[in-house]
Write an enzyme that holds these catalytic residues in place. Structure first.
Site, PDB file in Angstrom:
ATOM      1  N   ASP A   1       0.860  -1.182   0.000  1.00 51.26           N
ATOM      2  CA  ASP A   1       0.000   0.000   0.000  1.00 51.26           C
ATOM      3  C   ASP A   1       0.895   1.231   0.000  1.00 51.26           C
ATOM      4  OD1 ASP A   1      -2.389  -1.425   0.040  1.00 51.26           O
ATOM      5  OD2 ASP A   1      -2.562  -1.379   2.216  1.00 51.26           O
TER       6      ASP A   1
ATOM      7  N   ASP B   1      -6.888  -1.672  -4.382  1.00 54.07           N
ATOM      8  CA  ASP B   1      -7.891  -1.301  -3.385  1.00 54.07           C
ATOM      9  C   ASP B   1      -8.882  -0.292  -3.961  1.00 54.07           C
ATOM     10  OD1 ASP B   1      -6.483  -2.876  -1.538  1.00 54.07           O
ATOM     11  OD2 ASP B   1      -5.361  -1.164  -0.755  1.00 54.07           O
TER      12      ASP B   1
END
Length: 171
Positions: A120, A138
């Site tokens: 991330d 995501d």
């Protein structure tokens, strides 16, 4: 085995999204060397910040109880279910939503295989608020879920507003 009209296009969209996700993560890890740098300010509200997500969505600690392989198996099972749903859908918006969710889910599964966690790096923040750090996959999953919700709420679809009418028509 019946294949709906949006299956091939959906697979293409999933593949393109998966490729974009993996290229962005490779660039962050190898080009920017974000694990060593930590964080790069791009705009007053946007940074690239390195976070290894060992949980599931938004860092939920499900990984603690399931472990890496439990999450991989769970996500792979959900991906297979989504693939089958995409294979049979007759609706364009539903097909698009399923395709981008599928591409994002597979992108995050690949991370777990390669790195043991999800990469991330997109960090939105404003004033004293910090949003969860996320990635392209995501974002796709979130947009795909929104598209499925919109598709389900469209006029004439079987949903909470039309369930009574549909049940009466079946009788």
């Amino acid at each position: 085995m019946k294949v709906g009209p949006y299956f091939k296009r959906g697979l293409l969209i999933s593949g393109i999204l998966l490729l974009a996700d993996q290229i962005s993560k490779w660039w962050v890890l190898n080009g920017l060397k974000l694990p060593e740098v930590g964080s790069i300010e791009l705009l007053p509200f946007l940074n690239f910040t390195m976070v290894w997500n060992y949980g599931i969505s938004m860092g939920l600690p499900i990984g603690d109880s399931l472990g890496k392989w439990g999450i991989v198996i769970l996500t792979a099972g959900i991906s297979m279910w989504l693939l089958n749903w995409l294979r049979t859908t007759e609706r364009k918006l539903e097909g698009l939503g399923l395709a981008i969710i599928l591409g994002g889910a597979i992108g995050n599964i690949i991370d777990r295989f390669l790195h043991g966690a999800v990469v991330d790096f997109i960090h939105l923040h404003a004033f004293s608020y910090n949003f969860y750090v996320f990635n392209v996959a995501d974002s796709a999953i979130t947009i795909g879920v929104i598209l499925l919700l919109i598709d389900g709420l469209l006029e004439g679809r079987k949903g909470p507003k039309n369930a009574l009418n549909a049940d009466q028509a079946d009788n």
